[in-house]
Design a protein around this motif. Structure first.
Motif, PDB file in Angstrom:
ATOM      1  N   ARG A 205       0.835  -1.203   0.000  1.00 53.32           N
ATOM      2  CA  ARG A 205       0.000   0.000   0.000  1.00 53.32           C
ATOM      3  C   ARG A 205       0.867   1.248   0.000  1.00 53.32           C
ATOM      4  O   ARG A 205       2.021   1.214   0.433  1.00 53.32           O
ATOM      5  N   SER A 206       0.303   2.333  -0.489  1.00 50.19           N
ATOM      6  CA  SER A 206       1.025   3.598  -0.491  1.00 50.19           C
ATOM      7  C   SER A 206       0.036   4.740  -0.301  1.00 50.19           C
ATOM      8  O   SER A 206      -1.153   4.585  -0.553  1.00 50.19           O
TER       9      SER A 206
ATOM     10  N   HIS B 240       4.977  10.917  -5.416  1.00 56.18           N
ATOM     11  CA  HIS B 240       4.934  11.447  -4.050  1.00 56.18           C
ATOM     12  C   HIS B 240       5.979  12.529  -3.783  1.00 56.18           C
ATOM     13  O   HIS B 240       5.951  13.181  -2.743  1.00 56.18           O
TER      14      HIS B 240
ATOM     15  N   SER C 217       3.888   6.865   8.438  1.00 59.57           N
ATOM     16  CA  SER C 217       3.916   5.450   8.826  1.00 59.57           C
ATOM     17  C   SER C 217       2.710   5.078   9.686  1.00 59.57           C
ATOM     18  O   SER C 217       2.282   3.921   9.681  1.00 59.57           O
TER      19      SER C 217
ATOM     20  N   TYR D 259       5.191   0.464   3.609  1.00 60.97           N
ATOM     21  CA  TYR D 259       4.450   1.220   2.598  1.00 60.97           C
ATOM     22  C   TYR D 259       5.410   1.594   1.475  1.00 60.97           C
ATOM     23  O   TYR D 259       6.630   1.520   1.626  1.00 60.97           O
ATOM     24  N   GLY D 260       4.857   1.943   0.342  1.00 62.26           N
ATOM     25  CA  GLY D 260       5.657   2.310  -0.812  1.00 62.26           C
ATOM     26  C   GLY D 260       5.377   3.729  -1.247  1.00 62.26           C
ATOM     27  O   GLY D 260       4.312   4.278  -0.976  1.00 62.26           O
ATOM     28  N   MET D 261       6.351   4.321  -1.928  1.00 62.38           N
ATOM     29  CA  MET D 261       6.203   5.673  -2.467  1.00 62.38           C
ATOM     30  C   MET D 261       6.976   5.775  -3.768  1.00 62.38           C
ATOM     31  O   MET D 261       8.048   5.182  -3.903  1.00 62.38           O
ATOM     32  N   ASP D 262       6.448   6.549  -4.696  1.00 58.85           N
ATOM     33  CA  ASP D 262       7.147   6.867  -5.938  1.00 58.85           C
ATOM     34  C   ASP D 262       7.889   8.185  -5.694  1.00 58.85           C
ATOM     35  O   ASP D 262       7.279   9.246  -5.617  1.00 58.85           O
TER      36      ASP D 262
ATOM     37  N   GLU E  17      10.302   3.627  -7.437  1.00 57.90           N
ATOM     38  CA  GLU E  17       9.430   3.057  -6.410  1.00 57.90           C
ATOM     39  C   GLU E  17      10.287   2.701  -5.197  1.00 57.90           C
ATOM     40  O   GLU E  17      11.190   1.874  -5.279  1.00 57.90           O
TER      41      GLU E  17
ATOM     42  N   VAL F  66      10.399   1.484  -1.097  1.00 60.22           N
ATOM     43  CA  VAL F  66       9.624   0.769  -0.088  1.00 60.22           C
ATOM     44  C   VAL F  66      10.192   1.118   1.282  1.00 60.22           C
ATOM     45  O   VAL F  66      11.404   1.044   1.501  1.00 60.22           O
TER      46      VAL F  66
END
Length: 151
Positions: free
Chosen positions: A13-14, A23, A40, A48-51, A56, A58
């Protein structure tokens, strides 16, 4: 060890990003650590993940997940899709820029690993706490005045 089929895996999820920009624009210039800490809290799974800048990323903070991703028998270091790949163009192979299969990485890893083991880090705790307290004391003595943090 338990194995899972691809059907058992769930996507990471992000937070909601900005179309095409990901992001990156949401990360504040000041105190990004606090931003990631607050973020968090939205992901009690511990991951969680973010671009960020088109890559990408993690973020893992659950202790059990951290231990799992630090298991060198299951994961490898990849620099091809990171800014370190560009640094390698100028600096060559080193601890942070060498590929995991290269001797430069293995040599640096063997040298540094004992100094950063959990036991070694516990031994540093008292010194790190004292230095942090001294630094905070120095900043407190300058209350109300600008502090050049690089000094």
């Amino acid at each position: 060890m338990t194995t899972h089929s691809a059907n058992d895996l769930r996507p990471i999820r992000s937070p909601r990003g900005i179309p095409l920009l990901g992001h990156t624009p949401q990360i504040p210039d000041t105190n990004p650590v606090e931003y990631f800490n607050e973020l968090s809290k939205q992901f009690p799974e511990g991951i969680y993940g973010m671009d960020i800048a088109g890559i990408e990323q993690v973020f893992v903070y659950d202790p059990d997940l951290v231990a799992e991703v630090c298991d060198e028998t299951r994961f490898f270091k990849q620099i091809e899709k990171t800014p370190l790949n560009h640094v390698r163009d100028f600096t060559g192979a080193g601890l942070f820029t060498a590929h995991q299969h290269e001797e430069e990485w293995a040599m640096a890893h063997r040298i540094l690993l004992p100094a950063f083991s959990q036991r070694a880090m516990k031994n540093y705790y008292g010194q790190m706490l004292e230095i942090a307290q001294n630094l905070v004391g120095k900043w407190e003595s300058r209350e109300g005045r600008p502090v050049n943090i690089t000094d």
